[in-house]
Design an enzyme around this catalytic site. Structure first.
Site, PDB file in Angstrom:
ATOM      1  N   GLU A  37      81.873  23.667  87.096  1.00  0.00           N
ATOM      2  CA  GLU A  37      81.782  22.205  87.158  1.00  0.00           C
ATOM      3  C   GLU A  37      80.610  21.667  86.353  1.00  0.00           C
ATOM      4  O   GLU A  37      80.705  20.613  85.718  1.00  0.00           O
ATOM      5  CB  GLU A  37      81.687  21.724  88.616  1.00  0.00           C
ATOM      6  N   HIS A  76      86.005  20.066 101.605  1.00  0.00           N
ATOM      7  CA  HIS A  76      87.053  19.498 100.755  1.00  0.00           C
ATOM      8  C   HIS A  76      87.352  18.048 101.108  1.00  0.00           C
ATOM      9  O   HIS A  76      88.403  17.540 100.739  1.00  0.00           O
ATOM     10  CB  HIS A  76      88.357  20.305 100.869  1.00  0.00           C
TER      11      HIS A  76
END
Lengths: 341, 422
Positions: free
Chosen positions: A72, A141
């Protein structure tokens, strides 16, 4: 998938996912400088885990639509570098909890480069991510971390509440000259709304009066705004007139529109999905009372989720998450204060 | 305290028949008070030939562990990496290196006399930035760390502009928003220096990918120090660079010291920093960073490879940080005094100077004259820069602080500016 939307055969509504996808297709058609990178986004990899990027790499090629390694920090860092070379990169961070990995590139670089370079350069990147509790995806999440980014000078933070807004605001982010964080809700992605007009950009930094009212202002962004709209309709039957202010852009905050609404109604309920403490609601409530203290007919109330990690169990998750009933109760509470006066 | 005494079950562990587990903490060979000792540094005796630029990665492993040198100890050319540079080019390189050193000396004095708060010299490392700038095209994009001021100087960027940044005066293009020496010069292809080490590595990779996507011919080059190879961005950049065969040069300046930690703390004892490339499937070249010609030649090789579509090269520039980390650092607390003078690879300026003299293209008299000329040039630039103010004397108006946060001034910043009285 065709990006043409005004054909008679098409239904009159589209889902959030379709809106995100159309915005990406249309932006890439509109400007060759728009490129996309992220994990699993190419068609050979399935077009993204929620299919938002489906069709992009086939249509525009893998030079422009790149599936990346699971890095990322490199996705955002490379997007910054590409933006310096004249691109308008869209960096996808699969889920918002993974955005803690590229924080350095976002906070110290994307957000600050225009300022720290003395205005020589800028970073027109869009970071798309998705999140939201209620789908049983657990504490790594589901987080809504928008307040972290709203707190960083130089960042723009955008959360849409309808598919049409999602389309126009995502285009707004892509063609904005500052770094933008665009947050997609994973729970409502199949919900529908009226179709947007192709190519119509919604300018960032401007709130939207989603419903006019006179008794109380409900101010928020994203999913809770949808709840507020349903409640406003319900309460109208009782003669309670609710004004819904959809911020659209969380930061920079359109304080003017918020204050104008609350000056009219004299009551405010600020709503968000993120946990209550130190959330964006605190900032909005503070700005309201700083400017309108003497005109307020009731204390500004906040409705938010609990200050715990999003639990996995459906029962616990429901208990964690803000509820529409909580928004309704807060609205009634501000009105009771009026009666007590 | 021994580790065993921390463990009440040590006797149980002993009963298991295994030795207690251990780990190792790297330590430099010498510390203050002891004599400098570089005897552990083995300079390779084997001369590695210049490989074809399209050599497969597995043919290049030896280059990650060897040391590319061109200037021998006798100041003569020793191997086939010789870039065959014209004497005028060598003299230009010498001039830029010397100018960089004299500039550094003046700016450090300026810091000591309170004209700025902070300064960082690149003493002993001048060949790296200067030779690499000369090997690159003038419009190739540089993503430097804070010790490559030589890039700007070799690209003939005005010293006055650099000084105004260091002095944070009224002509500071960074408008008082950046730490001294954190230059940014878009027109010189010199990207804003980052305080969070290594972030520029992935940015350079992204820039180079965009350049290729646009069909452009400009490469990107980035620099980190040996210490920064421990940062994740270094590894992300190598991953991306290898996966997408990105036309980028990824330079590691191994100057032996990351502030006060010797390079062993970053993992330099067990293998070379160039060898980091091997695991990613990238070529790694280890180069004598104090050898102007070797740095130039290796950089040219990496450039040719990138232009041939063969992707990135990792170059370890083996050198020694002869000065303190910064004006805030005192190396006498962690390394022996005089260590730099004994560095087995010498001083880059002295080596190029002696080479030019050895080939009959330079003399001590010319060198002295050049030194005087450059000293005057720096002095004159310094006077001009100081006429615009030094730290704290002519600041920037706080009204400008709200500019460039966003492209357009948002409501809340307009209000905050008004509250400050502007």
């Amino acid at each position: 998938m065709s990006a043409v939307i005004d054909t008679a055969a098409k239904p009159e509504v589209i889902t959030f996912t379709e809106a995100f996808s159309r915005a990406l297709h249309d932006a890439m058609e509109m400007d060759p400088a728009v490129i996309t990178l992220g994990e699993d986004i190419g068609d050979e990899e399935g077009g993204g885990i929620f299919k938002v990027t489906k069709g992009l790499s086939t249509k525009f090629g893998t030079d422009r639509v790149k599936t990346t390694p699971i890095s990322e920090q490199a996705i955002v860092g490379a997007a910054i570098g590409a933006s310096l070379a004249g691109m308008r990169p869209i960096a996808e961070i699969m889920l918002m909890n993974f955005i803690t990995v590229p924080m350095d590139q976002i906070v110290n670089h994307a957000a600050k480069l225009r300022f720290m370079s003395g205005g020589q350069t800028h970073v027109p990147i869009t970071i798309r991510t998705r999140t939201g509790a209620g789908a049983g995806t657990g504490g790594q999440h589901s987080d809504m971390l928008e307040a972290w980014f709203a707190h960083v000078a130089g960042m723009k933070v955008v959360v849409p509440s309808t598919p049409a807004d999602a389309y126009g605001l995502l285009l707004g982010c892509i063609f904005d000259n500052d770094p933008c964080l665009f947050i997609e809700d994973q729970l409502t992605r199949t919900q529908t709304g009226p179709v947007p007009v192709k190519g119509e950009i919604i300018k960032l930094g401007k709130a939207h009066i989603a419903r006019e009212g006179t008794d109380v202002s409900v101010i928020g962004y994203g999913r809770p705004v949808r709840d507020a709209m349903v409640l406003a309709e319900k309460l109208a039957a009782e003669g309670i007139s609710v004004e819904v202010v959809d911020l659209r852009t969380v930061s920079p905050l359109d304080t003017e529109t918020v204050l104008k609404s609350v000056a009219k109604t004299g009551r405010a309920v600020v709503i968000h999905e993120a946990p209550r403490s130190f959330g964006c609601g605190a900032e909005i409530a503070a700005r309201i009372q700083e400017s309108l203290y003497s005109e307020l007919k009731a204390p500004v109330l906040r409705v938010a989720s609990r200050d715990v990690t999003v639990p996995f169990s459906r029962v616990l998750e429901a208990a964690y998450l803000y509820q529409a009933s909580g928004i309704e109760a807060a609205i009634r509470q501000t009105l009771e204060k009026r009666a007590a006066r | 305290m021994s580790s065993a005494s921390l463990n009440p079950e040590a006797s149980v562990a002993a009963d298991s028949g295994h030795q207690p587990l251990r780990f190792y903490v790297p330590e430099p060979k010498c510390r203050p008070g002891s004599a400098p000792d570089f005897s552990g540094i083995q300079l390779p005796t084997e001369v590695l030939p210049r490989p074809p630029v399209d050599a497969s990665q597995d043919q290049l492993h030896a280059y990650a562990y060897g040391l590319i040198r061109v200037l021998g100890d006798d100041h003569k050319i020793i191997d086939e990496w010789n870039p065959q540079l014209d004497a005028n080019v060598l003299r230009k390189g010498l001039r830029s290196m010397l100018l960089t050193r004299i500039y550094d000396q003046r700016m450090l004095r300026a810091q000591r006399t309170g004209k700025t708060s902070f300064y960082m010299q690149c003493t002993g490392e001048e060949a790296i930035a200067v030779a690499q700038a000369m090997a690159l095209e003038p419009d190739d994009m540089c993503f430097p760390s804070y010790r490559q001021q030589g890039l700007l100087i070799a690209r003939e960027w005005p010293l006055v502009d650099m000084m105004c940044q260091v002095y944070n005066n009224s002509e500071d293009r960074m408008k008082g928003r950046q730490l001294p020496v954190f230059y940014s010069a878009k027109k010189a292809g010199f990207f804003s220096i980052s305080g969070n080490l290594g972030t520029q590595f992935v940015q350079a990779v992204g820039w180079a990918m965009a350049s290729a996507y646009k069909g452009d011919t400009r490469l990107a080059a980035a620099w980190v120090g040996d210490g920064t190879t421990a940062e994740a961005d270094f590894h992300y950049a190598l991953t991306f660079a290898a996966v997408y065969r990105v036309p980028v040069l990824l330079n590691v300046v191994n100057n032996q010291w990351a502030i006060s930690s010797f390079q062993g703390i970053a993992g330099g004892e067990v293998t070379t920093f160039a060898a980091r490339a091997v695991g990613y499937g990238l070529p790694g070249l280890r180069v004598d960073g104090n050898d102007f010609l070797a740095v130039y030649a290796a950089t040219k090789w990496a450039i040719a490879r990138a232009r041939a579509g063969m992707g990135a090269t990792v170059i370890e520039l083996y050198t020694y940080r002869a000065a303190a980390h910064s004006s805030s650092d005192d190396p006498s607390g962690y390394r022996p005094e005089g260590e730099g003078a004994l560095w087995p690879l010498g001083d880059p300026i002295e080596r190029l100077k002696q080479h030019l003299i050895a080939i009959g293209e330079w003399s001590q008299e010319q060198h002295d004259a050049l030194t005087s000329e450059l000293t005057e040039e720096v002095k004159s630039a310094g006077k001009e820069a100081e006429s615009f103010g030094t730290l704290g004397s002519k600041g920037t108006s706080p009204s400008t602080m709200f500019d460039d946060v966003y492209k357009e001034l948002p409501q809340h910043l307009r209000r905050q500016r008004q509250q400050l009285g502007y």
